[in-house]
Design a protein around this motif. Structure first.
Motif: not given
Length: 441
Positions: A87-91, A157-161, A173-176, A182-183
């Motif tokens: 799977p690719p990195v999905t934004f 800009r990334t989102l999410g708690d 190193n980003l939350p999924l 990646v939101k």
């Protein structure tokens, strides 16, 4: 948009229909693009730099697109459609805070036999209090539609708690999200509808630059710069209401249009020195992005053909003047009565000349062979500014006709001279002349 090939198939089938509803409405659709992610390891003034690249996927969620009847059958993106093996990195990006005026061009690109290139890079905020406390990650997505289509740069800009059980991407190193994406949210975008522009010398040019920003962002400055042949200079700058035009006559949109997102530059009376790469850089209180327009200036050549008849054989000269850019092709053909034109390769060329305005001139000469029945010579000029080559032709008479013409001309000149002498003698012996002589005696 290769990942969602079914979308394009349905869209192209819909576009093939002839009926277009007159009551078209805006419809939100998901748009999916194959991208490349540049792996970077430090601040680069907010812009991408070269480096290793990985596959990525960009999903723009619920983008408003004008529905002319071609969007029937499109479905929203589903995460389970992703490849499970690699799977690719999905934004996933929302566009609630900005407008994407070129969304239709992006959506219809493949159906119009065009391609959309998409590249991601890490984006680093300008130094300030917000950057010191902000823990979110930022990315710059650069998208380009081929064959002169629009170009778009988006800051996301990334989102999410982050919860205790949140999964993290192993390399970014980003939350999924629970779906493994990646939101993000698009915070700022700068676009141009004319990445390449060609205008005639002396005409006016409008270099498009548009932008859209989140409501909490203040517009600080718009700057246009010109880069050409290794040199750069400021063309126009707007900064918090203060305007500064370095290029005479250059103008930016007035305040209402500028505040609404139109930073287009107008250049009247184009000269050769206006050619080059124009950079539109828009800066807000937190973000900065840019677009590039390549301006080409052209001037069409003028063609004149002259014949020098003093010697035999006569010399023909093709004068090509006032053209730009430099490259020009001059060819000769010779045509006898009843025969097809044949190329002539014995031509010589003068040295290149450049005027004070920057345009070029050159001439080509050859010794003409009229043959026994005469021949027509044509000089043909091809240049990038011309849709079709320009041509100039002249007929070269055979020696017999030239000799007969010369004899006729000499005889006519002799008769004319004799007639003038007779006329002068008659005037000298007229009664009025004799009376004048007696009076003077």
């Amino acid at each position: 948009m290769g990942t969602e090939a079914g979308w394009c198939l349905l869209l192209c089938l819909a576009l093939s229909g002839e009926a277009v509803p007159t009551n078209s409405l805006w419809r939100p659709v998901d748009m999916v693009f194959d991208c490349l992610l540049a792996k970077e390891s430090g601040p680069q003034a907010g812009f991408a730099s070269s480096g290793d690249r990985a596959k990525a996927l960009l999903v723009l969620r619920q983008v408003p697109v004008l529905d002319d009847g071609s969007l029937e059958g499109l479905t929203d993106f589903q995460e389970d459609q992703l490849s499970k093996d690699d799977p690719p990195v999905t934004f996933e990006a929302t566009v609630d805070l900005v407008q994407i005026p070129q969304a239709g061009d992006l959506l219809h690109a493949e159906c119009n036999e065009k391609q959309v290139t998409c590249e991601f890079s890490h984006y680093f905020l300008q130094a300030g209090p917000e950057a010191a406390v902000d823990t979110a990650a930022y990315f710059l997505a650069s998208m380009q539609v081929s064959e002169g289509g629009p170009s778009i740069a988006m800051v996301m800009r990334t989102l999410g708690d982050v919860d205790k059980g949140t999964a993290w991407h192993p390399t970014l190193n980003l939350p999924l999200s629970p779906q493994g994406t990646v939101k993000t949210a698009v915070q700022f975008q700068v676009t141009t509808q004319t990445p390449t522009l060609t205008s005639q010398l002396g005409s006016s040019a409008s270099l498009h630059c548009g932008f859209s920003k989140a409501p909490d962002q203040a517009l600080l400055s718009v700057e246009w710069r010109l880069q050409h042949q290794g040199h750069g200079r400021l063309v126009y700058r707007w900064s918090r209401g203060q305007r500064r035009a370095e290029r005479p006559g250059a103008t930016l949109e007035q305040e209402p249009l500028l505040e609404a997102g139109d930073a287009s530059l107008s250049l009247p009376g184009l000269v050769v020195g206006d050619e080059g790469t124009y950079i539109c850089q828009v800066t807000t209180s937190q973000y900065q992005a840019q677009q590039i327009t390549q301006l080409h200036v052209q001037a069409s050549p003028r063609v004149r053909l002259s014949q020098e008849s003093k010697g035999l054989p006569p010399t023909l000269t093709c004068h090509v003047t006032g053209y730009y850019p430099l490259d020009v092709a001059i060819t000769w053909t010779r045509e006898e009565p009843g025969s097809a034109p044949a190329p002539v390769s014995e031509a010589s060329f003068s040295s290149l000349r450049q005027s004070a305005a920057g345009t070029y001139s050159v001439s080509s000469s050859l010794a003409a062979d009229p043959g026994p029945a005469g021949a027509t010579y044509t000089c043909q000029v091809a240049h990038v500014s011309l849709e079709e080559p320009l041509g100039a032709s002249t007929r070269v008479a055979p020696p017999e006709q030239r000799t007969a013409f010369g004899a006729l001309f000499a005889s006519s000149l002799f008769v004319l001279t004799l007639w003038l002498l007779v006329l002068q003698r008659r005037q000298a012996t007229s009664p009025r002349s004799a009376k004048t002589l007696r009076a003077s005696g």
